[in-house]
Design a protein around this motif. Structure first.
Motif, PDB file in Angstrom:
ATOM      1  N   ASP A 262      40.397 -14.246 -45.917  1.00 20.23           N
ATOM      2  CA  ASP A 262      39.903 -15.720 -46.708  1.00 20.23           C
ATOM      3  C   ASP A 262      39.014 -15.870 -47.866  1.00 20.23           C
ATOM      4  O   ASP A 262      37.794 -14.338 -47.642  1.00 20.23           O
ATOM      5  CB  ASP A 262      39.493 -17.301 -45.664  1.00 20.23           C
ATOM      6  CG  ASP A 262      40.191 -17.810 -44.963  1.00 20.23           C
ATOM      7  OD1 ASP A 262      41.605 -17.107 -45.614  1.00 20.23           O
ATOM      8  OD2 ASP A 262      40.095 -18.207 -43.751  1.00 20.23           O
ATOM      9  N   PRO A 263      38.572 -15.366 -48.287  1.00 22.84           N
ATOM     10  CA  PRO A 263      38.044 -16.212 -49.972  1.00 22.84           C
ATOM     11  C   PRO A 263      36.436 -16.438 -49.509  1.00 22.84           C
ATOM     12  O   PRO A 263      36.267 -16.745 -47.691  1.00 22.84           O
ATOM     13  CB  PRO A 263      38.331 -17.216 -49.923  1.00 22.84           C
ATOM     14  CG  PRO A 263      39.931 -18.282 -50.533  1.00 22.84           C
ATOM     15  CD  PRO A 263      39.427 -17.331 -48.907  1.00 22.84           C
ATOM     16  N   ARG A 271      42.431 -24.992 -46.484  1.00 19.02           N
ATOM     17  CA  ARG A 271      42.207 -24.803 -45.032  1.00 19.02           C
ATOM     18  C   ARG A 271      43.262 -26.095 -44.389  1.00 19.02           C
ATOM     19  O   ARG A 271      44.166 -26.295 -43.935  1.00 19.02           O
ATOM     20  CB  ARG A 271      41.500 -24.916 -44.307  1.00 19.02           C
ATOM     21  CG  ARG A 271      40.653 -23.622 -43.806  1.00 19.02           C
ATOM     22  CD  ARG A 271      39.084 -23.564 -43.138  1.00 19.02           C
ATOM     23  NE  ARG A 271      38.364 -22.178 -43.133  1.00 19.02           N
ATOM     24  CZ  ARG A 271      38.325 -21.054 -43.333  1.00 19.02           C
ATOM     25  NH1 ARG A 271      39.206 -20.870 -42.268  1.00 19.02           N
ATOM     26  NH2 ARG A 271      37.500 -20.686 -43.543  1.00 19.02           N
ATOM     27  N   LEU A 272      42.683 -27.548 -44.769  1.00 18.56           N
ATOM     28  CA  LEU A 272      43.985 -28.631 -44.853  1.00 18.56           C
ATOM     29  C   LEU A 272      44.790 -28.296 -45.663  1.00 18.56           C
ATOM     30  O   LEU A 272      46.041 -28.981 -44.835  1.00 18.56           O
ATOM     31  CB  LEU A 272      42.760 -30.475 -45.431  1.00 18.56           C
ATOM     32  CG  LEU A 272      41.211 -29.955 -45.021  1.00 18.56           C
ATOM     33  CD1 LEU A 272      40.379 -31.463 -45.601  1.00 18.56           C
ATOM     34  CD2 LEU A 272      41.441 -30.710 -42.481  1.00 18.56           C
ATOM     35  N   GLY A 273      44.629 -27.945 -46.925  1.00 15.16           N
ATOM     36  CA  GLY A 273      46.293 -28.008 -47.255  1.00 15.16           C
ATOM     37  C   GLY A 273      46.998 -26.856 -47.196  1.00 15.16           C
ATOM     38  O   GLY A 273      48.456 -27.559 -46.578  1.00 15.16           O
ATOM     39  N   GLU A 274      46.482 -25.833 -46.056  1.00 12.27           N
ATOM     40  CA  GLU A 274      47.698 -25.133 -45.371  1.00 12.27           C
ATOM     41  C   GLU A 274      48.490 -25.825 -44.380  1.00 12.27           C
ATOM     42  O   GLU A 274      49.488 -25.131 -43.770  1.00 12.27           O
ATOM     43  CB  GLU A 274      46.499 -24.366 -45.095  1.00 12.27           C
ATOM     44  CG  GLU A 274      47.173 -22.824 -43.823  1.00 12.27           C
ATOM     45  CD  GLU A 274      49.034 -22.590 -44.094  1.00 12.27           C
ATOM     46  OE1 GLU A 274      49.226 -22.360 -43.022  1.00 12.27           O
ATOM     47  OE2 GLU A 274      48.753 -22.490 -45.528  1.00 12.27           O
ATOM     48  N   VAL A 275      47.829 -26.150 -43.001  1.00 13.45           N
ATOM     49  CA  VAL A 275      47.816 -26.886 -42.559  1.00 13.45           C
ATOM     50  C   VAL A 275      48.937 -28.005 -42.503  1.00 13.45           C
ATOM     51  O   VAL A 275      50.311 -27.951 -42.193  1.00 13.45           O
ATOM     52  CB  VAL A 275      47.191 -27.841 -40.958  1.00 13.45           C
ATOM     53  CG1 VAL A 275      47.313 -28.381 -40.715  1.00 13.45           C
ATOM     54  CG2 VAL A 275      45.930 -27.023 -41.120  1.00 13.45           C
ATOM     55  N   LYS A 276      48.589 -28.996 -44.264  1.00  9.30           N
ATOM     56  CA  LYS A 276      49.728 -29.987 -44.400  1.00  9.30           C
ATOM     57  C   LYS A 276      50.989 -29.410 -44.992  1.00  9.30           C
ATOM     58  O   LYS A 276      52.409 -30.134 -44.842  1.00  9.30           O
ATOM     59  CB  LYS A 276      48.914 -31.152 -45.463  1.00  9.30           C
ATOM     60  CG  LYS A 276      50.041 -31.646 -46.175  1.00  9.30           C
ATOM     61  CD  LYS A 276      49.213 -32.256 -47.410  1.00  9.30           C
ATOM     62  CE  LYS A 276      49.546 -34.074 -47.919  1.00  9.30           C
ATOM     63  NZ  LYS A 276      48.676 -34.890 -48.659  1.00  9.30           N
TER      64      LYS A 276
END
Length: 341
Positions: A262-263, A271-276
């Motif tokens: 990860d960066p 991380r939240l964007g990845e889940v969503k």
């Protein structure tokens, strides 16, 4: 009294003519019937063959399992242009580095320059830490490949940005070469400029296709399918690849490894964007071919490119076309790596 005999003669002649005609008709009909026995049999056989052929072709077209029933060989016009490197035919380890953006630079010192990257809006801002992750993915992929002589490195990613005329994969390869990752400074002059165990896959539009299309590209290069796969990508996408994509492709877990980087900055919003936008949609739609995920693929294909893997990797045709009405249904046709289960 004279007309009567004339009438009588006419009637006799007419009746004789009718009798003769009827007799000729019966003989002709009998002859035709005798010949039709063979004709009808031939017609029945031909009709049966046609029906079988028709039904078989329907099954071939619509069945996801048809690719394994009939051996497919590309036409000679294609095969005549292919000359595989014999040193690559025994490779067994596929190393995949999925692309996330397109590098437009040409010099090593431009690797972390955000202006030299074609980025999505959500990828901008926050300095160069996100871009540094892209570069680290490339570095690690090359390191793994150099340590294993049986490996083939594939940078995967299509022409996803309208602002760029190149692909994610080609830009990653260009950056790796620019940084001199394949050879040390002392080796540059003693080796061929192109590192033979690294190539590109230039059609993938999302992470699932990064995985699947790289398998097909491995087959194009080596003439076989890998027995081991290593993927280098975001740590936050580990679950997506390990739990969803690997399951969708039914690739054995004990032959698969995911390396997450990860960066350097802790980006909770990413991380939240990845889940969503990643894990959750793929959990509902394993093959990414419905609604939301399909729309993302279309948006990432502004140049209307399409792959050749139906021809070059015919064993994967069923999987390439798998899009069940139940989006959670796992493909159950035969796959080349079933032998590793």
């Amino acid at each position: 009294m004279l007309p009567s005999p004339v009438l009588s003669n006419r009637r006799g002649a007419s009746q004789h003519l009718r009798t003769s005609s009827l007799s000729n008709f019966r003989r002709t009909l009998s002859l035709l019937r005798a010949r039709s026995r063979f004709t009808n049999l031939s017609f029945t056989i031909l009709a049966g063959c046609f029906c079988v052929s028709f039904l078989y072709n329907l099954a071939f077209i619509f069945s996801p399992f048809s690719p394994t029933l009939v051996a497919y060989t590309p036409p000679q016009s294609i095969l005549s242009t292919i000359a595989r490197n014999a040193s690559l035919e025994n490779l067994s380890h596929l190393v995949i580095v999925p692309g996330h953006a397109i590098w437009t630079g040409t010099q090593p010192d431009q690797a972390l320059d955000a202006d030299r990257w074609t980025l999505e809006e959500y990828q901008r801002g926050g300095g160069s830490y996100r871009i540094s992750a892209f570069v680290e993915h490339i570095r690690r992929g090359v390191e793994i490949t150099l340590k294993d002589d049986s490996s083939l490195l594939i940078f995967s990613g299509g022409q996803t940005r309208l602002q760029s005329t190149t692909t994610e994969a080609e830009s990653y390869m260009r950056l790796a070469t620019s940084l001199g990752l394949f050879y040390s400074d002392s080796e540059q002059t003693s080796h061929e400029p192109h590192f033979p165990r690294a190539t590109t896959e230039t059609y993938a539009l999302d992470s699932y296709q990064n995985f699947l299309f790289s398998l097909a590209r491995f087959h194009e290069i080596t003439g076989r399918y890998p027995s081991k796969i290593t993927i280098v990508g975001y740590e936050m996408k580990r679950r997506r690849f390990e739990e969803l994509h690997r399951t969708a492709l039914r690739f054995p877990a004990h032959h698969f490894e995911y390396i997450g980087i990860d960066p350097s900055a802790n980006e909770e919003s990413a991380r939240l964007g990845e889940v969503k936008n990643g894990y959750a949609p793929y959990k509902l739609d394993l093959y990414g071919c419905h609604d939301f995920l399909l729309a993302k693929r279309r948006a990432r294909n502004p140049f209307l490119r399409f792959h050749s893997y139906h021809a070059s990797a015919p064993e994967l045709r069923g999987l390439l076309e798998w899009c069940p009405d139940d989006p959670s249904l796992v493909y159950n046709g035969p796959l080349p790596w079933d032998v590793y289960e």
